[in-house]
Write a protein that holds these residues in place. Sequence first.
Motif, PDB file in Angstrom:
ATOM      1  N   CYS A  36       0.696  -1.396   0.460  1.00  0.00           N
ATOM      2  CA  CYS A  36      -0.078   0.021   0.067  1.00  0.00           C
ATOM      3  C   CYS A  36       0.937   1.450   0.011  1.00  0.00           C
ATOM      4  O   CYS A  36       0.799   2.634  -1.374  1.00  0.00           O
ATOM      5  N   SER A  37       2.008   1.165   1.001  1.00  0.00           N
ATOM      6  CA  SER A  37       2.597   2.298   0.931  1.00  0.00           C
ATOM      7  C   SER A  37       3.505   2.723  -0.133  1.00  0.00           C
ATOM      8  O   SER A  37       4.093   3.796  -1.200  1.00  0.00           O
ATOM      9  N   SER A  75      -9.115   6.273   7.698  1.00  0.00           N
ATOM     10  CA  SER A  75      -7.941   5.932   7.421  1.00  0.00           C
ATOM     11  C   SER A  75      -8.099   5.114   6.142  1.00  0.00           C
ATOM     12  O   SER A  75      -7.934   4.924   5.423  1.00  0.00           O
ATOM     13  N   TYR A  86      -8.086   5.030   1.994  1.00  0.00           N
ATOM     14  CA  TYR A  86      -6.296   4.047   1.807  1.00  0.00           C
ATOM     15  C   TYR A  86      -7.515   3.160   0.385  1.00  0.00           C
ATOM     16  O   TYR A  86      -6.698   2.367  -1.029  1.00  0.00           O
ATOM     17  N   ILE A  95       1.694   5.904   5.797  1.00  0.00           N
ATOM     18  CA  ILE A  95       0.632   4.984   6.117  1.00  0.00           C
ATOM     19  C   ILE A  95       1.767   3.341   6.328  1.00  0.00           C
ATOM     20  O   ILE A  95       0.533   2.790   6.689  1.00  0.00           O
TER      21      ILE A  95
END
Length: 437
Positions: A343-344, A398, A402, A357
């Motif tokens: 994800c980051s 959050s 995302y 993240i």
Amino acid sequence: MNKKDQFIGKIKPDINNFIHLIRNNRRCQEGNEKSFSLFNSPIEVIVLSNQVTDFNDIITKIVYYEDFNGSFSTKYVEQKLFELLHKILCDHSRANEYIGELYTNFIDDSKNNWRVIAQLENVRFVERAVFKLMDSTLKFMKPEELFDCTLKLMKPEDLSVSINSLQRDLLGPHYSNWELSHCIYTDVTAGDQLKAEELAIDNFNLSLNLLRLYFPNLNISIKRPISMSDTQEKIAYEIISTNVTKKYGNISVKNNEKRCIDLSPKIYDYLVKNGINSLSNNSQIGCALKISDVVKDCLYWYGLALNTSLLSAKFLHYVTILEAGLKLNREDSEVTQKITDRCSLFLETDVGRRRKIRKEIIKIYDLRSKVVHTGRILGKKSEKELEDMALQMRLTESASIYARSVLIKLIRENNQRNGDFEKFIQDLDDMNHKKCT
């Protein structure tokens, strides 16, 4: 042995066993659960409550029989099974013939084409815009366009029908609701009306969820579906709401105060530039797992997240999107670490933002673990009360950001990666490996 005989061989033992089970059933018996009879027939098919499981097992076996491709609804198959049982009770010597006829009819009907049309609420199409979103089309449909749409589904000998007779005979009183309507429609393959509508609603929801992905506050919805088949049958109905507690039902006619959005060609161009057309790209068929299929699964969960007001369900649906969009099905270990890293890397290039993240994803997964393994209800007051609730809401927000960001970017990169989801995951892991070495 041909396919019909194979079907007879697989289904007949279950049918014979069930016939033996119900042959002596009578309506006056206690536990009468289901019944079926034909006009002027002395024989009635009675299924008692303790026999329903066996009855449903036969239905399931037929519904999922490989030759029918899941084209029929359970309710439709139940009706046909009742008819079959009635015939065999009348003349058991012709059981093979009757089961063979059932197979032939199902094969003939399983590939019928259906068009299902519904009106939309809380949306206006500007400048006659047409939105083709995956398997559905959204447009401003004038009366003559609805007429043309219907003509394509009619038999050649019926094409002389006039607009007035179409209004009267096909659409009836509902037609007035369709003048100058904002509509959504889709074409599906199904064996019966209920299955066609089931498939259509799935297509509608995916398309509307795709819009809501880009416009999260959009409350666009479907109202009063009309379904028209290739056999010229009209199925028109209102949405019926039932209050179970107070034991009454009503036809919903609501004044909707939700936000309305104007959909213009410029908005559609924006969506196209962001890759929505690639979700229907057939060139991706060779991929082991297509990004477009992953996106469709994610859109399902995204719609559920938006539609629920329960914080726990909303939170879990968003985390499910992160896993579906950033994890291969066969990966069962070190899930948190993999989702965190991917994800980051996928969403950010700046080292500091990537670090932020990762920290938030770890907190999200800690909370997910508490919900899944303890049944914890988010948004419910605990000892810490407001402090605890504020953290839960912040992490849910959050997770939503995302999940939405991953999904939008995944759609955008679909074409660049030729729709190959496994290659996409491998590229992210290669980036992480290079970063660590």
